[in-house]
Design an enzyme around this catalytic site. Structure first.
Site, mmCIF file in Angstrom:
data_model
loop_
_atom_site.group_PDB
_atom_site.id
_atom_site.type_symbol
_atom_site.label_atom_id
_atom_site.label_comp_id
_atom_site.label_asym_id
_atom_site.label_seq_id
_atom_site.Cartn_x
_atom_site.Cartn_y
_atom_site.Cartn_z
ATOM 1 N N ASP A 48 0.930 -1.135 0.106
ATOM 2 C CA ASP A 48 -0.048 -0.059 0.013
ATOM 3 C C ASP A 48 0.816 1.304 -0.059
ATOM 4 O O ASP A 48 0.537 2.322 -0.624
ATOM 5 C CB ASP A 48 -0.799 0.117 1.326
ATOM 6 C CG ASP A 48 -1.704 1.329 1.310
ATOM 7 O OD1 ASP A 48 -2.638 1.568 0.605
ATOM 8 O OD2 ASP A 48 -1.717 2.159 2.499
ATOM 9 N N GLU A 119 -2.176 -5.008 -3.888
ATOM 10 C CA GLU A 119 -1.121 -4.619 -2.870
ATOM 11 C C GLU A 119 -0.052 -5.472 -2.252
ATOM 12 O O GLU A 119 1.308 -4.799 -2.245
ATOM 13 C CB GLU A 119 -1.637 -3.617 -1.604
ATOM 14 C CG GLU A 119 -2.830 -2.336 -2.340
ATOM 15 C CD GLU A 119 -3.285 -1.735 -1.168
ATOM 16 O OE1 GLU A 119 -3.839 -0.889 -1.443
ATOM 17 O OE2 GLU A 119 -3.750 -2.514 -0.090
#
Length: 223
Positions: A48, A119
């Site tokens: 992320d 992610e």
């Protein structure tokens, strides 16, 4: 722990990805429902941040927009829905390791899960190949979104808020009216209402996206 399947190796090879730490890639592709010692959550946390910095760097270099506009585009480009869309584009869903119940519940098509795994994949790539190489991969996979107008239009919730104020109405009120499905494939339905005007509903795999869709539906009907 079983190793990476031949099909997944071939998929990664076709994407131009070299596996260095096989255990990290197994974690990145493993959902918590799968019988394994670990899953994608820690790598999701890392990926992320890598994704956010990669996109922020591109946005900063490519235009002179003010901070507010940059943030608006960044939030849209790194959202779970965008990550899930990229995951489908590169063929990720078929390589996510899921438990039987999760598979039966449709977890392979869940935006929440695909966004998280996307992610995690970036996190695994970062550990294997560093930031510069992962940033280039993000710019390659996100090219269409980066060059398009995603996030440039005003967010529907902001547009509705301004519309209500401009028409001397009370602020819109959002209400969660339904939640269905298992946790890993939940569906949320939100109703947005403006006093003495009307209401509209939106359904999505996250409450935030359901609110966005409800606001958009309201504006299309009443705006």
């Amino acid at each position: 722990m079983s190793g990476i399947s031949a099909e997944t190796r071939e998929w990664l090879d076709n994407l131009g990805i070299e596996i260095v730490d096989e255990e990290a890639w197994l974690d990145a592709l493993t959902h918590g429902s799968f019988e394994a010692d670990s899953d994608y959550e820690r790598l999701e946390f890392l990926g992320d941040r890598v994704l956010g910095l990669s996109v922020a760097e591109w946005l900063f270099a490519e235009n002179n927009a003010p901070e507010g506009k940059l943030s608006q585009r960044l939030n849209a480009l790194v959202s779970g829905q965008t990550c899930a869309r990229i995951a489908r584009k590169i063929g990720l869903p078929e390589h996510v390791r899921l438990g039987k119940q999760a598979r039966d519940d449709g977890a392979r098509n869940s935006d929440n899960i695909l966004g998280d795994v996307m992610e995690a994949v970036l996190g695994a790539h970062f550990l294997d190949h560093g930031f510069a190489s992962t940033r280039d991969l993000v710019h390659q996979w996100w090219a269409e979104e980066l060059k398009g107008d995603l996030g440039q239009a005003k967010h529907p919730k902001s547009a509705l808020q301004e519309w209500a104020a401009g028409n001397q109405r009370k602020p819109p009120e959002y209400e969660l009216i339904d939640r269905s499905g298992p946790d890993h494939a939940a569906q949320f339905t939100v109703r947005v209402s403006v006093h003495k005007v009307g209401s509209a509903e939106g359904t999505a795999s996250s409450k935030q996206e359901a609110e966005r869709r409800a606001a958009q539906a309201f504006m299309e009907q009443y705006g």
